[in-house]
Structure formats: C-alpha cells, structure tokens
Scaffold this motif. Structure first.
Motif, PDB file in Angstrom:
ATOM      1  N   UNK A 129       0.821  -1.219   0.000  1.00 25.81           N
ATOM      2  CA  UNK A 129       0.000   0.000   0.000  1.00 25.81           C
ATOM      3  C   UNK A 129       0.855   1.269   0.000  1.00 25.81           C
ATOM      4  N   UNK A 130       1.928   1.289   0.757  1.00 23.73           N
ATOM      5  CA  UNK A 130       2.754   2.504   0.835  1.00 23.73           C
ATOM      6  C   UNK A 130       3.376   2.858  -0.522  1.00 23.73           C
ATOM      7  N   UNK A 131       4.063   1.920  -1.203  1.00 19.92           N
ATOM      8  CA  UNK A 131       4.608   2.302  -2.512  1.00 19.92           C
ATOM      9  C   UNK A 131       3.524   2.523  -3.568  1.00 19.92           C
ATOM     10  N   UNK A 132       2.391   1.841  -3.456  1.00 18.24           N
ATOM     11  CA  UNK A 132       1.286   2.079  -4.401  1.00 18.24           C
ATOM     12  C   UNK A 132       0.755   3.495  -4.227  1.00 18.24           C
ATOM     13  N   UNK A 133       0.609   3.935  -2.983  1.00 17.71           N
ATOM     14  CA  UNK A 133       0.149   5.303  -2.719  1.00 17.71           C
ATOM     15  C   UNK A 133       1.177   6.315  -3.235  1.00 17.71           C
ATOM     16  N   UNK A 136       3.272   5.834  -5.689  1.00 16.94           N
ATOM     17  CA  UNK A 136       3.198   5.768  -7.153  1.00 16.94           C
ATOM     18  C   UNK A 136       2.031   6.586  -7.680  1.00 16.94           C
ATOM     19  N   UNK A 137       0.925   6.562  -6.993  1.00 15.69           N
ATOM     20  CA  UNK A 137      -0.244   7.344  -7.407  1.00 15.69           C
ATOM     21  C   UNK A 137      -0.023   8.843  -7.163  1.00 15.69           C
ATOM     22  N   UNK A 138       0.664   9.199  -6.089  1.00 16.73           N
ATOM     23  CA  UNK A 138       0.863  10.591  -5.712  1.00 16.73           C
ATOM     24  C   UNK A 138       2.001  11.280  -6.479  1.00 16.73           C
ATOM     25  N   UNK A 139       3.105  10.605  -6.680  1.00 16.05           N
ATOM     26  CA  UNK A 139       4.333  11.249  -7.146  1.00 16.05           C
ATOM     27  C   UNK A 139       4.221  11.933  -8.516  1.00 16.05           C
ATOM     28  N   UNK A 140       3.641  11.316  -9.531  1.00 14.78           N
ATOM     29  CA  UNK A 140       3.536  12.026 -10.820  1.00 14.78           C
ATOM     30  C   UNK A 140       2.756  13.340 -10.712  1.00 14.78           C
ATOM     31  N   UNK A 141       1.694  13.359  -9.962  1.00 10.64           N
ATOM     32  CA  UNK A 141       0.935  14.593  -9.745  1.00 10.64           C
ATOM     33  C   UNK A 141       1.762  15.635  -9.025  1.00 10.64           C
ATOM     34  N   UNK A 142       2.546  15.187  -8.067  1.00 11.54           N
ATOM     35  CA  UNK A 142       3.444  16.086  -7.338  1.00 11.54           C
ATOM     36  C   UNK A 142       4.436  16.737  -8.301  1.00 11.54           C
TER      37      UNK A 142
END
Length: 185
Positions: free
Chosen positions: A165-169, A171-177
């Motif tokens: 869950x931590x790396x999936x979250x 992965x979902x957050x980082x490109x937007x950041x």
C-alpha cells in the motif's frame, strides 16, 4: 491502475500460502502469472510493460518445483519473505540495468512525446526505488517475524499490506506532485 494487476499472482499466493499451503499458492500464482503474460502479449503489450508478471512466472515456476520436490523444505515458513526478496531483487535489478521496472508500465499511460524526457525516466527511477525499498524492508521484517513466530499471521499480513500500500500510494501521488511542482515554476 493496470500496472497493479501484475501483482495479482503475488497477492493470491499470499492469501493461499498464509494457511501453510504453499504448494497450492505457488501453483495458483504460476497459473495466474502465465495467464497475465499470455493476455498481455496477445493484446500487444511489450515485455518491458510486464517485468513484474514475467518475474512472477519465473519465481512461481521455481517455487512450484521446490514445493513439489521438497514439500518439507526449511524455506516453507519463509514463503512470504521469499516473495519480497524476489520482488526486491527484481526491482533493484531493473534499476541496476537502468531500466526501472515501472518505466514500461508508465509508458502505457503517458504520451509518447514524454518517454524520452529525462524527468520521466528519473520519476520512474524514484518510483521503482520506492518499491524496491519497500520490498527490501518487508523481506527483512518478514524474515525476522517468521523466525521468531512462524504463525504470526496477522503481523505477516499487516507487513505485506503496508509494503504494498505505501509504494502504491506513492506511485499514485508522485507524478501529480511532479506536475504541480513544474507548474509552480
């Protein structure tokens, strides 16, 4: 997220093998991984988009063979840790050869004109490194937990869920950041 489907064999194995039935978990993981690779190849996905799925085929083929040839192997209680050792090796290995395993997955949802952008590549290096670190920490934690208490199922499941869950979250957050940071400049 299509890329996360590649983790299905590992997740299913985790549920089945938790009950000390690692043979059926390994066989099921192998079948699911083979189906994913076959479906992906038929749909035109390239091999670099299927690093995790291909790695799963190899891992579960080896684990199936081991579980059938030596069902009482001393490795049996460490099945959950072996998964994370293998996934960590896959992720770190992809970084060592400068082909982060997330790169092919990201290309499936990113416009082609961005593929050669150094920021795109660097983002995938960072995302792959986060996954690799999570798998490494999970492998170490699971090895410790399972060596002390082989039937600590709740703790094993908690470690497995958090290490996914931590790396999936991230992965979902980082490109937007990265996009927000670029727009702010």
């Amino acid at each position: 997220m299509r890329g996360l489907l590649g983790f299905l064999p590992w997740i299913v194995y985790g549920f089945i093998a938790t009950s000390d039935e690692w043979r059926w978990g390994a066989i099921t993981g192998l079948v699911i991984a083979l189906v994913l690779v076959a479906v992906d190849r038929r749909s035109g996905r390239s091999w670099d988009m299927m690093v995790i799925e291909t790695s799963a085929v190899v891992f579960f083929a080896l684990l199936t063979a081991l579980s059938l040839l030596d069902p009482d192997s001393p490795l049996t209680p460490y099945g959950p840790a072996l998964v994370d050792v293998w996934l960590a090796g896959t992720a770190w290995g992809s970084l060592a050869v400068r082909r982060p395993f997330t790169l092919g997955i990201a290309r499936a949802t990113t416009p082609e004109e961005l593929w050669r952008n150094p920021v795109f590549h660097r983002a995938n290096v960072i995302i792959s490194a986060v996954w690799a670190a999570a798998f490494t920490v999970a492998a170490l934690a699971l090895t410790l937990v399972l060596s002390v208490s082989p039937h600590a199922t709740t703790l094993v499941i908690t470690i497995k869920v958090l290490s996914f869950a931590a790396p999936a979250a991230f992965t979902a957050w980082y490109p937007g950041h990265l996009k927000r940071r670029a727009l702010a400049r």
